[in-house]
Scaffold this motif. Structure first.
Motif, short mmCIF file in Angstrom:
data_model
loop_
_atom_site.label_atom_id
_atom_site.label_comp_id
_atom_site.label_asym_id
_atom_site.label_seq_id
_atom_site.Cartn_x
_atom_site.Cartn_y
_atom_site.Cartn_z
N GLY A 191 0.80 -1.22 0.00
CA GLY A 191 0.00 0.00 0.00
C GLY A 191 0.83 1.27 0.00
N LEU A 192 1.82 1.32 0.88
CA LEU A 192 2.59 2.56 1.03
C LEU A 192 3.53 2.82 -0.13
N MET A 193 3.89 1.81 -0.89
CA MET A 193 4.72 2.05 -2.07
C MET A 193 4.02 2.97 -3.06
N PHE A 194 2.69 2.97 -3.06
CA PHE A 194 1.96 3.86 -3.95
C PHE A 194 1.99 5.30 -3.46
N ASP A 195 2.12 5.49 -2.14
CA ASP A 195 2.31 6.85 -1.64
C ASP A 195 3.66 7.39 -2.07
N ILE A 196 4.66 6.51 -2.16
CA ILE A 196 5.97 6.92 -2.69
C ILE A 196 5.84 7.30 -4.16
N ARG A 197 5.10 6.52 -4.92
CA ARG A 197 4.93 6.78 -6.35
C ARG A 197 4.27 8.14 -6.62
N ARG A 198 3.31 8.50 -5.78
CA ARG A 198 2.61 9.78 -5.99
C ARG A 198 3.24 10.92 -5.17
N ASN A 199 4.40 10.60 -4.54
CA ASN A 199 5.14 11.60 -3.76
C ASN A 199 4.30 12.19 -2.63
N HIS A 200 3.54 11.33 -1.96
CA HIS A 200 2.66 11.76 -0.87
C HIS A 200 3.40 11.60 0.47
N ASN A 201 3.69 12.73 1.15
CA ASN A 201 4.42 12.68 2.42
C ASN A 201 5.63 11.76 2.31
N LYS A 202 6.48 12.02 1.33
CA LYS A 202 7.53 11.10 0.92
C LYS A 202 8.41 10.60 2.07
N TRP A 203 8.98 11.52 2.85
CA TRP A 203 9.93 11.10 3.88
C TRP A 203 9.24 10.39 5.04
N TRP A 204 8.05 10.82 5.39
CA TRP A 204 7.30 10.15 6.45
C TRP A 204 6.90 8.75 5.99
N THR A 205 6.57 8.61 4.71
CA THR A 205 6.23 7.31 4.16
C THR A 205 7.44 6.37 4.17
N ILE A 206 8.62 6.91 3.88
CA ILE A 206 9.84 6.10 3.93
C ILE A 206 10.09 5.58 5.34
N VAL A 207 9.84 6.43 6.35
CA VAL A 207 9.98 6.00 7.75
C VAL A 207 9.00 4.86 8.04
N LYS A 208 7.77 4.99 7.57
CA LYS A 208 6.77 3.93 7.77
C LYS A 208 7.24 2.61 7.14
N LEU A 209 7.78 2.72 5.93
CA LEU A 209 8.24 1.51 5.23
C LEU A 209 9.40 0.85 5.97
N LEU A 210 10.30 1.65 6.52
CA LEU A 210 11.42 1.11 7.29
C LEU A 210 10.93 0.35 8.53
N ILE A 211 9.92 0.92 9.19
CA ILE A 211 9.35 0.26 10.38
C ILE A 211 8.65 -1.04 9.98
N LEU A 212 7.96 -1.01 8.84
CA LEU A 212 7.30 -2.22 8.36
C LEU A 212 8.33 -3.31 8.06
N PHE A 213 9.44 -2.93 7.42
CA PHE A 213 10.48 -3.92 7.12
C PHE A 213 11.16 -4.42 8.39
N TYR A 214 11.31 -3.55 9.35
CA TYR A 214 11.89 -3.96 10.62
C TYR A 214 10.99 -4.98 11.30
N GLY A 215 9.69 -4.72 11.32
CA GLY A 215 8.73 -5.66 11.88
C GLY A 215 8.70 -6.97 11.10
N LEU A 216 8.76 -6.85 9.77
CA LEU A 216 8.77 -8.04 8.91
C LEU A 216 9.98 -8.91 9.20
N PHE A 217 11.15 -8.29 9.32
CA PHE A 217 12.37 -9.02 9.63
C PHE A 217 12.26 -9.72 10.98
N ALA A 218 11.62 -9.04 11.95
CA ALA A 218 11.49 -9.61 13.30
C ALA A 218 10.52 -10.80 13.34
N THR A 219 9.59 -10.87 12.39
CA THR A 219 8.68 -12.02 12.37
C THR A 219 9.39 -13.28 11.90
N GLY A 220 10.50 -13.11 11.17
CA GLY A 220 11.22 -14.27 10.64
C GLY A 220 10.44 -15.02 9.57
#
Length: 431
Positions: free
Chosen positions: A197-226
């Motif tokens: 979902g959030l990759m589309f916010d990157i595509r439309r340049n919507h709150n770009k840097w805040w969206t990048i932070v969200k994506l990093l947190i999502l990947f961190y959580g994803l990595f922690a799930t194993g």
């Protein structure tokens, strides 16, 4: 007929509706979690919560109509939703031969309830598209932010209360994010949906840097799930986006970074640092392959045509075999259909997915990309967990949203009553 709407500032209404839809989707997904170890409390939360969110989605749908819209939507891609209805009809009929009608009925009603929820939720978005063409509300943004907020709860929880938010596996040697609240693989899939979902916010340049932070947190959580499958799904989603990117320099740079990061992530999460014992797990899909083989060789011949009943894989509560572990579910949504609805059921499901894919391919470029990106994590998850045709889980909810999102199109005819309603609401003139 193309409607000409009178000019009016709707920004306050858009903001309110966006927050309502986000909160409703967030709470609906949250109702699939096990928030208490007390079974009674958990069931109360799930029943009251889901029914409450269904009522809330209907309320938003009605409020959009009352504000200045009319439900004149037409059906689209009829075969996709029709075959899904046929799947549910076959599941309902299976109550006749199920050896645990109560369990089959409970699973069927939960799946049907989420479909009704999705109907009003998607209709709300379509009415906004048709009668308020410049509205900023997007399904991918709602999905991305809902997933982000839930993963954020777990990321914070893993530091504040690790005993609750971590699940120990392999004799306590490995800790995976999820705890008793949610299966780590299912939680990883949710993170994948958030990334989609959030990759589309990157595509439309919507709150770009805040969206990048969200994506990093999502990947961190994803990595922690194993979760191996969820990690592969998330990487595929990013690669899919990059292939569609019009900014070639950005795409090339991102591909280089992805090629550097992906091998490390796969080595750490999928291959588990090359541990020989864990490699054997990968090759047998943590013991699932022998289990599936036993289901096909021993279970299916008992009820080959119509199965054991909706969400049942044997006459008893657990499938037992001398060659594998006992199990109540198959850890593969397609195998689950074969066992609970037989060869007839899997045929219906295959055609349903074919017509759903065909419907997605008929959509415009952005909508097509969004729907395929949403489909990637939930289908990958379906090969090793509950999946889109399995026991009640939010993967089913996401799949139903997807089906219904291709099942409507803007209507061209207004009844006299609908036209009068729009005139009273100041949306169109009498002329």
């Amino acid at each position: 007929m193309k409607l000409e709407f009178l000019h009016k500032d709707h920004s306050a209404f858009f903001k309110k509706t966006n927050w309502q839809l986000l909160l409703i989707l967030l709470l609906m997904v949250a109702c699939f979690f096990t928030w208490s170890e007390n079974v009674v409390i958990t069931r109360i939360i799930k029943v009251i919560g889901r029914m409450g969110m269904l009522a809330a989605s209907w309320h938003v749908y009605r409020s959009i109509i009352q504000y200045g819209a009319a439900d004149n939507l037409k059906t689209n891609n009829v075969l996709s939703i029709s075959f899904y209805g046929l799947y549910l009809l076959l599941g309902f009929a299976s109550f006749i031969w199920s050896t645990n009608v109560g369990y089959s009925a409970l699973q069927w009603f939960m799946t049907s309830q989420t479909l009704v929820f999705c109907l009003f939720f998607i209709k709300s978005l379509y009415l906004l598209d048709q009668f308020f063409p410049k509205h900023p509300i997007r399904l991918y943004n709602l999905l991305g932010n809902s997933a982000f907020l839930l993963i954020l709860v777990f990321v914070i929880g893993m530091w504040v209360s690790p005993d609750v938010f971590y699940r120990l596996t392999h004799g306590g040697e490995e800790a995976r994010l999820g705890g008793y609240l949610m299966n780590p693989n299912e939680l990883g899939m949710l993170a994948g949906v958030g990334v989609a979902g959030l990759m589309f916010d990157i595509r439309r340049n919507h709150n770009k840097w805040w969206t990048i932070v969200k994506l990093l947190i999502l990947f961190y959580g994803l990595f922690a799930t194993g979760s191996r499958s969820s990690l592969i799904g998330a990487l595929l989603i990013i690669g899919f986006h990059l292939l569609q990117s019009e900014q070639k320099k950005f795409a090339i740079a991102a591909i280089v970074v992805l090629m550097m990061v992906a091998p490390i992530a796969i080595y750490k999460v999928v291959l588990k640092d090359g541990d020989p014992e864990r490699m054997e797990e990968v090759l047998t899909l943590t013991g699932r392959l022998p289990f599936w083989q036993a289901l096909i060789n021993e279970g299916l011949p008992r009820e080959p045509l119509l199965g054991f009943g909706f969400m049942r894989i044997d006459y008893k509560e657990y499938f037992q075999s001398a060659h594998t572990y006992p199990g109540k579910m198959t850890h593969n949504t397609f195998m689950q259909v074969v066992m609970n609805l037989g060869l007839v059921g899997i045929t219906v499901v295959i055609f349903q997915m074919i017509f759903t894919t065909r419907g997605i391919l008929r959509e415009d470029a952005e909508k097509k990309l969004m729907l395929f990106c949403l489909l990637i994590p939930i289908i990958i998850n379906s090969f090793t967990e509950f999946g889109v045709f399995g026991e009640s889980n939010y993967g089913i909810l996401f799949y139903q949203l997807l089906i219904l999102y291709i099942s409507f199109q803007a209507g061209t005819i207004l009844t006299p009553r609908q036209r009068l309603h729009l005139v009273k609401r100041g949306r169109i003139s009498l002329q």
